[in-house]
Design a protein around this motif. Structure first.
Motif, PDB file in Angstrom:
ATOM      1  N   SER A   1     -11.681  -8.225   7.323  1.00 20.12           N
ATOM      2  CA  SER A   1     -11.424  -7.110   8.229  1.00 20.12           C
ATOM      3  C   SER A   1      -9.932  -6.819   8.341  1.00 20.12           C
ATOM      4  CB  SER A   1     -12.017  -7.387   9.614  1.00 20.12           C
ATOM      5  OG  SER A   1     -11.453  -8.534  10.201  1.00 20.12           O
ATOM      6  N   GLU A   2      -9.108  -7.866   8.346  1.00 20.33           N
ATOM      7  CA  GLU A   2      -7.662  -7.650   8.423  1.00 20.33           C
ATOM      8  C   GLU A   2      -7.156  -6.952   7.165  1.00 20.33           C
ATOM      9  OE1 GLU A   2      -3.499 -10.107   9.290  1.00 20.33           O
ATOM     10  OE2 GLU A   2      -5.440 -11.099   9.519  1.00 20.33           O
ATOM     11  N   ALA A   3      -7.713  -7.320   6.009  1.00 13.80           N
ATOM     12  CA  ALA A   3      -7.317  -6.672   4.754  1.00 13.80           C
ATOM     13  C   ALA A   3      -7.697  -5.198   4.755  1.00 13.80           C
ATOM     14  CB  ALA A   3      -7.960  -7.391   3.567  1.00 13.80           C
ATOM     15  N   LEU A   4      -8.900  -4.893   5.235  1.00 13.80           N
ATOM     16  CA  LEU A   4      -9.336  -3.499   5.290  1.00 13.80           C
ATOM     17  C   LEU A   4      -8.502  -2.704   6.283  1.00 13.80           C
ATOM     18  CD1 LEU A   4     -13.224  -3.961   5.149  1.00 13.80           C
ATOM     19  CD2 LEU A   4     -11.659  -3.390   3.285  1.00 13.80           C
ATOM     20  N   ARG A   5      -8.198  -3.313   7.416  1.00 15.34           N
ATOM     21  CA  ARG A   5      -7.332  -2.639   8.389  1.00 15.34           C
ATOM     22  C   ARG A   5      -5.945  -2.408   7.802  1.00 15.34           C
ATOM     23  NH1 ARG A   5      -9.323  -6.363  12.220  1.00 15.34           N
ATOM     24  NH2 ARG A   5      -7.350  -7.483  12.156  1.00 15.34           N
ATOM     25  N   GLY A   6      -5.497  -3.355   6.971  1.00 14.04           N
ATOM     26  CA  GLY A   6      -4.149  -3.264   6.418  1.00 14.04           C
ATOM     27  C   GLY A   6      -4.006  -2.261   5.287  1.00 14.04           C
ATOM     28  N   GLY A   7      -5.109  -1.686   4.833  1.00  9.34           N
ATOM     29  CA  GLY A   7      -5.008  -0.636   3.830  1.00  9.34           C
ATOM     30  C   GLY A   7      -5.507  -0.979   2.445  1.00  9.34           C
ATOM     31  N   ALA A   8      -6.115  -2.164   2.266  1.00 10.52           N
ATOM     32  CA  ALA A   8      -6.653  -2.512   0.950  1.00 10.52           C
ATOM     33  C   ALA A   8      -7.767  -1.543   0.589  1.00 10.52           C
ATOM     34  CB  ALA A   8      -7.174  -3.943   0.958  1.00 10.52           C
ATOM     35  N   THR A   9      -7.768  -1.086  -0.650  1.00  5.75           N
ATOM     36  CA  THR A   9      -8.808  -0.168  -1.104  1.00  5.75           C
ATOM     37  C   THR A   9     -10.109  -0.915  -1.383  1.00  5.75           C
ATOM     38  OG1 THR A   9      -7.187   1.341  -2.072  1.00  5.75           O
ATOM     39  CG2 THR A   9      -9.437   1.515  -2.894  1.00  5.75           C
ATOM     40  N   GLY A  10     -10.005  -2.151  -1.884  1.00  8.68           N
ATOM     41  CA  GLY A  10     -11.189  -2.938  -2.192  1.00  8.68           C
ATOM     42  C   GLY A  10     -10.961  -4.409  -1.919  1.00  8.68           C
ATOM     43  N   TYR A  11     -12.048  -5.186  -1.955  1.00  6.99           N
ATOM     44  CA  TYR A  11     -11.960  -6.620  -1.662  1.00  6.99           C
ATOM     45  C   TYR A  11     -13.000  -7.346  -2.502  1.00  6.99           C
ATOM     46  CZ  TYR A  11     -11.043 -10.743   1.287  1.00  6.99           C
ATOM     47  OH  TYR A  11     -10.668 -11.979   1.755  1.00  6.99           O
ATOM     48  N   LEU A  12     -12.540  -8.156  -3.460  1.00  9.87           N
ATOM     49  CA  LEU A  12     -13.426  -8.943  -4.310  1.00  9.87           C
ATOM     50  C   LEU A  12     -13.197 -10.430  -4.076  1.00  9.87           C
ATOM     51  CD1 LEU A  12     -13.285  -7.142  -7.788  1.00  9.87           C
ATOM     52  CD2 LEU A  12     -14.924  -6.816  -5.937  1.00  9.87           C
ATOM     53  N   VAL A  13     -14.285 -11.180  -4.074  1.00 13.71           N
ATOM     54  CA  VAL A  13     -14.215 -12.634  -3.910  1.00 13.71           C
ATOM     55  C   VAL A  13     -14.539 -13.295  -5.243  1.00 13.71           C
ATOM     56  CG1 VAL A  13     -15.172 -14.641  -2.705  1.00 13.71           C
ATOM     57  CG2 VAL A  13     -14.904 -12.447  -1.491  1.00 13.71           C
TER      58      VAL A  13
ATOM     59  N   THR B   1       0.821  -1.216   0.000  1.00 18.32           N
ATOM     60  CA  THR B   1       0.000   0.000   0.000  1.00 18.32           C
ATOM     61  C   THR B   1       0.854   1.266   0.000  1.00 18.32           C
ATOM     62  OG1 THR B   1      -0.212  -0.100   2.428  1.00 18.32           O
ATOM     63  CG2 THR B   1      -1.980  -1.091   1.107  1.00 18.32           C
ATOM     64  N   GLN B   2       2.140   1.119   0.282  1.00 19.94           N
ATOM     65  CA  GLN B   2       3.051   2.258   0.176  1.00 19.94           C
ATOM     66  C   GLN B   2       3.482   2.487  -1.267  1.00 19.94           C
ATOM     67  OE1 GLN B   2       3.769   4.195   2.943  1.00 19.94           O
ATOM     68  NE2 GLN B   2       2.220   2.841   3.837  1.00 19.94           N
ATOM     69  N   LEU B   3       3.222   1.496  -2.120  1.00 16.13           N
ATOM     70  CA  LEU B   3       3.675   1.558  -3.512  1.00 16.13           C
ATOM     71  C   LEU B   3       2.531   1.702  -4.499  1.00 16.13           C
ATOM     72  CD1 LEU B   3       6.162  -1.449  -3.246  1.00 16.13           C
ATOM     73  CD2 LEU B   3       6.785   0.974  -3.267  1.00 16.13           C
ATOM     74  N   SER B   4       1.339   1.262  -4.103  1.00 18.72           N
ATOM     75  CA  SER B   4       0.224   1.188  -5.043  1.00 18.72           C
ATOM     76  C   SER B   4      -1.080   1.045  -4.271  1.00 18.72           C
ATOM     77  CB  SER B   4       0.416  -0.028  -5.961  1.00 18.72           C
ATOM     78  OG  SER B   4      -0.727  -0.296  -6.730  1.00 18.72           O
ATOM     79  N   ARG B   5      -2.192   1.246  -4.963  1.00 13.36           N
ATOM     80  CA  ARG B   5      -3.470   0.867  -4.368  1.00 13.36           C
ATOM     81  C   ARG B   5      -3.635  -0.639  -4.540  1.00 13.36           C
ATOM     82  NH1 ARG B   5      -6.178   5.334  -2.887  1.00 13.36           N
ATOM     83  NH2 ARG B   5      -5.868   7.263  -4.081  1.00 13.36           N
ATOM     84  N   VAL B   6      -4.303  -1.256  -3.580  1.00 11.05           N
ATOM     85  CA  VAL B   6      -4.425  -2.717  -3.578  1.00 11.05           C
ATOM     86  C   VAL B   6      -5.887  -3.130  -3.602  1.00 11.05           C
ATOM     87  CG1 VAL B   6      -3.951  -4.840  -2.314  1.00 11.05           C
ATOM     88  CG2 VAL B   6      -2.248  -3.003  -2.341  1.00 11.05           C
ATOM     89  N   LEU B   7      -6.204  -4.014  -4.536  1.00 10.52           N
ATOM     90  CA  LEU B   7      -7.530  -4.627  -4.613  1.00 10.52           C
ATOM     91  C   LEU B   7      -7.355  -6.110  -4.312  1.00 10.52           C
ATOM     92  CD1 LEU B   7     -10.551  -4.657  -5.342  1.00 10.52           C
ATOM     93  CD2 LEU B   7      -9.881  -4.882  -7.744  1.00 10.52           C
ATOM     94  N   MET B   8      -7.858  -6.562  -3.172  1.00 12.73           N
ATOM     95  CA  MET B   8      -7.771  -7.977  -2.834  1.00 12.73           C
ATOM     96  C   MET B   8      -8.672  -8.752  -3.808  1.00 12.73           C
ATOM     97  SD  MET B   8      -5.740  -7.561  -0.279  1.00 12.73           S
ATOM     98  CE  MET B   8      -5.566  -9.299   0.182  1.00 12.73           C
TER      99      MET B   8
END
Length: 228
Positions: free
Chosen positions: A89-101, A71-78
């Motif tokens: 929740s851990e991904a959102l806390r860690g700075g992920a902009t989005g989360y797709l399953v 997240t220091q280098l780019s936006r992240v979409l899980m």
């Protein structure tokens, strides 16, 4: 101007499929691939993509392990198969902009999700949105407190299930944490064991329970799965 995307997944078939799909869209530019978290950081440092599509579980350093660095280098979409609340929740806390399953969106929605992510707009699969509504807001930042489920007494595995499937004491312990919604990493930290050891235990548990995934295993442990 096209969005530069880095694909991070340990499964080469998944990466090939994603690359093939994205290369059909002239708004997308796949600038690199990685099969582990450590490799992802190295490639992202070199290529500086606009968006990293990041899997959760990979050999060695997983997606959540390297998320803060990425997240220091780019936006992240899980982009992963895991819809476990603790993982989301851990991904959102860690700075992920989005989360797709995987399986929770149409192929033509992926490009739009990537564009939204590049522009800082969260895109969430229903499972991730549910977690968001329970205590998280957009942009990957946690509200005051993270979900407290891990601090509560874990549910008890139905005794008949333990006996019927000959679960060992350690397997029962892991099942209780599984039912509580913990990820493999959470379980490893709670029990002071390696995450790969947790995975080995879960593989044996799934085999004993005749479960194809975590949801079926949890349902069996709670005695709510038909035919188990």
């Amino acid at each position: 101007m096209s969005v530069r995307v880095l694909l991070v997944d340990d499964n080469p078939v998944v990466r090939i499929g994603l690359r093939s799909l994205l290369e059909l869209d002239d708004r997308m530019d796949v600038c690199g691939e990685a099969s582990s978290g450590q490799e992802a950081v190295a490639v992202a440092s070199r290529e500086r993509p606009d968006v990293v599509l990041l899997d959760v579980r990979m050999p060695g350093s997983g997606g959540l392990d390297v998320l803060p660095a990425l997240t220091q280098l780019s936006r992240v979409l899980m982009l992963t198969y895991s819809d476990e609340p603790a993982v989301v929740s851990e991904a959102l806390r860690g700075g992920a902009t989005g989360y797709l399953v995987h399986g929770a969106f149409q192929s033509d929605e992926l490009a739009m999700a990537i564009i939204d992510t590049a522009e800082g707009r969260p895109r969430l699969s229903p499972a991730a949105a549910s977690v968001l509504l329970q205590g998280f807001h957009g942009g990957g930042t946690a509200v005051a407190e993270a979900p407290a489920t891990h601090d509560r007494a874990e549910p008890t595995v139905v005794p008949e299930v333990v006996k019927q499937h000959a679960l060992s004491r350690r397997e029962v312990e892991i099942c209780r944490l599984l039912v509580a919604g913990m990820s493999n990493g959470d379980i490893a930290r709670r029990l002071f064991i390696e995450e790969k050891t947790v995975k080995n235990h879960l593989n044996r548990i799934f085999a004993k329970l005749g479960a194809a995934n975590r949801a079926e295993a949890i349902a069996t442990c709670l005695g709510t799965r038909r035919g188990a």
